[in-house]
Design an enzyme around this catalytic site. Structure first.
Site, PDB file in Angstrom:
ATOM      1  N   SER A  71       0.808  -1.214   0.000  1.00  0.00           N
ATOM      2  CA  SER A  71       0.000   0.000   0.000  1.00  0.00           C
ATOM      3  C   SER A  71       0.843   1.266   0.000  1.00  0.00           C
ATOM      4  O   SER A  71       0.391   2.321  -0.436  1.00  0.00           O
ATOM      5  CB  SER A  71      -0.942   0.003   1.210  1.00  0.00           C
ATOM      6  OG  SER A  71      -0.201  -0.076   2.416  1.00  0.00           O
ATOM      7  N   ASP A 234      -5.308   6.358  10.913  1.00  0.00           N
ATOM      8  CA  ASP A 234      -5.422   4.996  11.440  1.00  0.00           C
ATOM      9  C   ASP A 234      -4.243   4.599  12.330  1.00  0.00           C
ATOM     10  O   ASP A 234      -4.236   3.511  12.906  1.00  0.00           O
ATOM     11  CB  ASP A 234      -5.625   3.975  10.308  1.00  0.00           C
ATOM     12  CG  ASP A 234      -4.410   3.827   9.380  1.00  0.00           C
ATOM     13  OD1 ASP A 234      -3.349   4.394   9.690  1.00  0.00           O
ATOM     14  OD2 ASP A 234      -4.556   3.147   8.344  1.00  0.00           O
ATOM     15  N   HIS A 237      -0.735   3.561   8.630  1.00  0.00           N
ATOM     16  CA  HIS A 237      -0.181   3.997   7.348  1.00  0.00           C
ATOM     17  C   HIS A 237       0.397   5.406   7.471  1.00  0.00           C
ATOM     18  O   HIS A 237      -0.066   6.203   8.295  1.00  0.00           O
ATOM     19  CB  HIS A 237      -1.264   3.990   6.266  1.00  0.00           C
ATOM     20  CG  HIS A 237      -1.785   2.631   5.945  1.00  0.00           C
ATOM     21  ND1 HIS A 237      -2.863   2.071   6.596  1.00  0.00           N
ATOM     22  CD2 HIS A 237      -1.368   1.705   5.036  1.00  0.00           C
ATOM     23  CE1 HIS A 237      -3.093   0.855   6.100  1.00  0.00           C
ATOM     24  NE2 HIS A 237      -2.196   0.619   5.164  1.00  0.00           N
TER      25      HIS A 237
END
Length: 265
Positions: A71, A234, A237
């Site tokens: 990601s 979050d 990340h």
């Protein structure tokens, strides 16, 4: 890094190991922390983010840059192209008298582990060959408690395939998982330990395969640990600031790789 579902599964596996505390009670603490992590809302890929873009002056020397990996290669955690790792790295490469016109693309997939790189390499080599490939991988291998040597072997294979295609390769090794705030201690310490093992194995394997290495944990970990703003909402990340820190760490190696690639034109 990874999406919510993949992270939950891997945290569950990590919590199942009692070796971190050596007691049943210690394993119960880890299990409880994994459950707490499961309830968090994790950032998801922004489908509107451009995976292909051209940045820089029209008359500047061109460089084709492709990102592979998890990601991180997509910029999960931010909402604008300019904030992603690719966008920030591309803009840095355009600056100064030696600035370049960057043709940027990404074939990264959220949740990817090193075993997934073979497919990404095939996609990266379709069509016009890239000049420089940046691979960001390892966090998901570490959270899954994968064997570092196995993960490194898959990464080395990807690097060799790219080098055989005359692509310069820069690998950002597993970041400092001890900096994440979505996971409490001692589970965080377990993941940090796993990440360090993966990064060490990656470094040796990549150098042997002919790639360049940037130790993201060593170079940027202290900043991430000190500044909560380097992570997005979050707590897992990177944020735009976090990706900026990574981009600056990667820049010298990527700029050097672009210079080498330009000699082949």
């Amino acid at each position: 890094m990874t999406g919510r579902n993949e992270l939950v599964v891997r945290l569950g596996r990590a919590a199942a190991l009692s070796l971190v505390a050596g007691t049943v009670g210690g394993a119960a603490v880890l299990a409880g922390q994994a459950i707490a992590a499961r309830s968090r809302q994790y950032a998801q890929p922004e489908l509107g983010l451009a995976l292909r873009a051209t940045v820089g002056r029209a008359d500047a020397p061109p460089v084709r840059l492709v990102l592979l990996g998890d990601s991180s290669a997509l910029g999960v955690g931010v909402g604008y192209f300019e904030e992603t790792i690719g966008g920030q790295l591309a803009h840095l490469l355009t600056e100064g008298p030696a600035g370049r016109r960057v043709q940027l693309s990404s074939v990264g997939v959220s949740g990817s582990r090193s075993t997934d790189l073979a497919t990404q390499v095939a996609r990266a080599l379709l069509g016009e060959r890239p000049d420089v490939a940046v691979i960001l991988i390892g966090a998901n291998d570490a959270t899954a408690l994968a064997r570092p040597t196995d993960a490194a072997a898959y990464l080395a294979s990807a690097v060799r395939r790219l080098r055989e295609a005359h692509v310069e390769v820069v690998v950002g090794t597993c970041p400092d998982l001890g900096a994440v705030r979505a996971v409490a201690s001692p589970l965080r310490q377990l993941l940090a330990w796993s990440g360090r093992r993966v990064a060490r194995a990656q470094t040796s394997a990549v150098l042997d395969a002919g790639g360049s290495v940037v130790d993201l944990a060593a170079e940027t970990g202290p900043v991430f640990r000190a500044d909560a703003g380097t992570l997005c909402h979050d707590g897992y990340h990177p944020s735009a600031d976090g990706y900026r820190v990574w981009a600056h760490a990667l820049l010298p190696a990527v700029a050097a790789a672009a210079t080498v690639a330009s000699r082949h034109h």
